[in-house]
Design an enzyme around this catalytic site. Structure first.
Site, short mmCIF file in Angstrom:
data_model
loop_
_atom_site.label_atom_id
_atom_site.label_comp_id
_atom_site.label_asym_id
_atom_site.label_seq_id
_atom_site.Cartn_x
_atom_site.Cartn_y
_atom_site.Cartn_z
N GLU A 1 -1.98 -4.95 -2.20
CA GLU A 1 -1.68 -5.96 -1.17
C GLU A 1 -2.12 -7.39 -1.53
O GLU A 1 -2.34 -8.21 -0.64
CB GLU A 1 -2.25 -5.55 0.19
CG GLU A 1 -1.66 -4.27 0.77
CD GLU A 1 -0.24 -4.42 1.33
OE1 GLU A 1 0.27 -5.55 1.34
OE2 GLU A 1 0.34 -3.39 1.74
N ASP B 1 -3.49 3.41 8.00
CA ASP B 1 -2.28 3.79 7.25
C ASP B 1 -1.91 5.24 7.48
O ASP B 1 -1.49 5.95 6.57
CB ASP B 1 -2.46 3.51 5.76
CG ASP B 1 -2.53 2.02 5.45
OD1 ASP B 1 -2.10 1.23 6.31
OD2 ASP B 1 -3.00 1.66 4.36
N HIS C 1 0.80 -1.22 0.00
CA HIS C 1 0.00 0.00 0.00
C HIS C 1 0.84 1.27 0.00
O HIS C 1 0.28 2.38 -0.15
CB HIS C 1 -0.98 0.01 1.18
CG HIS C 1 -2.28 0.66 0.87
ND1 HIS C 1 -3.44 0.45 1.58
CD2 HIS C 1 -2.64 1.53 -0.12
CE1 HIS C 1 -4.42 1.16 1.07
NE2 HIS C 1 -3.96 1.83 0.05
N ASP D 1 -6.90 -6.40 2.23
CA ASP D 1 -7.08 -6.81 3.62
C ASP D 1 -8.26 -6.10 4.29
O ASP D 1 -8.61 -6.41 5.43
CB ASP D 1 -5.79 -6.67 4.44
CG ASP D 1 -5.42 -5.23 4.78
OD1 ASP D 1 -6.28 -4.34 4.79
OD2 ASP D 1 -4.23 -5.00 5.06
N HIS E 1 -6.82 -1.06 7.90
CA HIS E 1 -5.92 -0.19 8.63
C HIS E 1 -6.10 1.26 8.19
O HIS E 1 -6.57 1.53 7.08
CB HIS E 1 -4.47 -0.61 8.38
CG HIS E 1 -4.22 -2.07 8.62
ND1 HIS E 1 -4.36 -3.01 7.61
CD2 HIS E 1 -3.86 -2.73 9.73
CE1 HIS E 1 -4.10 -4.21 8.11
NE2 HIS E 1 -3.79 -4.07 9.39
N ASP F 1 -10.01 -0.28 3.73
CA ASP F 1 -8.84 -0.90 4.34
C ASP F 1 -9.14 -1.30 5.78
O ASP F 1 -9.92 -0.64 6.47
CB ASP F 1 -7.69 0.13 4.32
CG ASP F 1 -6.31 -0.49 4.48
OD1 ASP F 1 -6.19 -1.52 5.15
OD2 ASP F 1 -5.35 0.10 3.94
N HIS G 1 4.39 1.05 4.20
CA HIS G 1 3.03 0.75 3.75
C HIS G 1 1.98 1.09 4.81
O HIS G 1 0.79 1.10 4.51
CB HIS G 1 2.91 -0.71 3.30
CG HIS G 1 2.77 -1.72 4.40
ND1 HIS G 1 2.14 -2.94 4.20
CD2 HIS G 1 3.17 -1.73 5.69
CE1 HIS G 1 2.16 -3.64 5.33
NE2 HIS G 1 2.79 -2.92 6.24
N ASP H 1 -7.43 -1.77 -0.35
CA ASP H 1 -6.52 -2.78 0.16
C ASP H 1 -7.32 -4.07 0.35
O ASP H 1 -8.35 -4.06 1.03
CB ASP H 1 -5.93 -2.30 1.49
CG ASP H 1 -4.81 -3.18 2.02
OD1 ASP H 1 -4.89 -4.42 1.85
OD2 ASP H 1 -3.87 -2.64 2.63
#
Length: 302
Positions: A274, A127, A100, A231, A125, A123, A140, A229
Site C-alpha cells: 500500500e 481485511d 493489499h 496504513d 484494517h 494494519d 484489498h 500495510d
C-alpha cells in the site's frame, strides 16, 4: 535470523481498490534503496522483478460485486507460484506491493509449505470483508478472509487448496477501522486482535511479546508470515497510502515491533504493501518502508 538469501518480488497491483498509483509502490520502495539497505546489513539480495499484472478494467463479474476479480485471480496465482518457487529454492520471500490484495497470492504460495503457518497482520484494517459485507467490492479489503477460506471460490481455492491459514493462527496489530461484518467474523473465528486501544494501554513492547508468545508457544506455529500495510502506521509518518486512518502506530513503535520480530527469529516471509507514490510527500512513505525493512532484517544502531 542469520544472514539470508533474500528474493525481492514486486507486485505492481492496483486492481484491489479504486485509487490509482499504488501499482508504483514496488518501484518506489526499490528507488528508496531497499536492496542497498539489506546488502549493507550483510544479506544477499536477488531482485526477481515484477509479477505481470493486467490492466484494470473496473468490471465486476456476474453474480458478484467484486471488482477486477479475473485479473486479481490471475496475478495472485502468478505471485503464489513465484513465492512458492523462491521458498523452495531456499530463499526468503520479500514481496513488495501494490495493494493489499496481493496477500492472497503470497499466502497461497506459502500456506501449504508449512504444517502450522502463523500470520502477523500489521494494519489499520482487518481485511476480513467478503462480497456480502463489502459495500465497495474492493478485494484489498478481503485478503485475510479469503486466506481463511471465506469468500469467492476463485480466490479461496487459489493454487488448488483451502484454507491457507487457520484463523486462530492470525494476530492483527494496529487495527482501528473494522467494519461490522469483520467484527462478527473476528469473534466467530477467534482471531486475536490488538487494536490501538491495547497498544496505547499496554505499550508496543507488551503487545509484541504477547503476540510472539501466542504464535510460537500457544499455537506452536512452524513459520510466521508478516503482512505489513503502511496504513497501519499513523499517516503523519506515512502519508502515501490509499486508506489512511488517523491515530495509528508511531514510527518508533513500528521500529520496536520490527526489532522484536528480528530478535525472536520467527519471521519466514514478508510483504510490505500500500505504498502510493502519487499520494506521498517526497518519498516519505517509501523511506519508512525501507527503514522498517532494515529493522526487521537486523539493522542495528550499534
Amino acid at each position: 535470523m542469520n544472514k539470508l538469501n533474500i528474493s525481492i518480488i514486486g507486485v505492481p497491483m492496483d486492481l484491489g481498490q479504486n485509487r490509482r498509483g499504488v501499482d508504483m509502490g514496488p518501484s518506489a520502495i526499490r528507488y528508496a534503496g531497499v536492496t542497498e539497505r539489506l546488502e549493507s546489513i550483510g544479506h544477499t539480495v536477488t531482485d526477481e522483478g515484477d509479477i505481470q499484472v493486467s490492466k484494470r478494467t473496473g468490471e465486476t463479474s456476474e453474480g458478484t460485486n467484486l471488482r477486477n476479480l479475473k485479473a486479481v485471480t490471475e496475478a495472485s496465482t502468478a505471485l503464489g507460484d513465484k513465492v512458492s518457487s523462491v521458498a523452495e529454492a531456499g530463499s526468503f520471500p520479500l514481496v513488495l506491493g501494490g495493494d493489499h490484495s496481493i496477500a492472497i497470492g503470497t499466502l497461497a504460495g506459502i500456506g501449504n509449505r508449512h504444517k502450522n503457518l502463523g500470520v502477523i497482520w500489521y494494519d489499520a484494517h482487518a481485511d476480513m470483508n467478503t462480497s456480502d459485507t463489502s459495500p465497495s467490492g474492493n478485494i484489498h479489503g478481503m485478503p485475510l478472509a479469503v486466506s481463511m477460506g471465506i469468500g469467492h471460490e476463485e480466490l479461496v481455492n487459489l493454487r488448488g487448496y483451502a484454507p491457507k491459514i487457520d484463523p486462530k493462527n492470525v494476530v492483527i496489530i494496529g487495527a482501528r477501522s473494522i467494519d461490522p461484518g469483520e467484527r462478527k467474523l473476528i469473534k466467530e473465528k477467534g482471531v486475536r486482535v490488538y487494536t490501538m486501544h491495547e497498544i496505547d494501554k499496554l505499550g508496543m513492547n507488551a503487545v509484541m511479546e504477547e503476540a510472539i508468545q501466542y504464535l510460537t508457544e500457544e499455537r506452536k506455529t512452524d513459520a510466521v508470515h508478516l503482512s505489513l500495510d503502511l496504513d497501519g502506521i499513523d499517516p503523519i509518518y506515512t502519508p502515501g497510502v490509499g486508506t489512511p486512518v488517523p491515530g495509528g502506530i508511531s514510527y518508533r513503535e513500528s521500529h520496536l515491533a520490527m526489532e522484536m520480530l528480528y530478535d525472536a527469529g520467527v519471521i519466514t516471509s514478508v510483504e510490505f504493501v500500500e505504498v502510493n507514490p502519487i499520494l506521498d510527500e517526497k518519498s516519505r512513505t517509501a523511506d519508512v518502508a525501507v527503514a522498517l525493512i532494515g529493522s526487521l532484517f537486523g539493522e542495528k544502531l550499534l
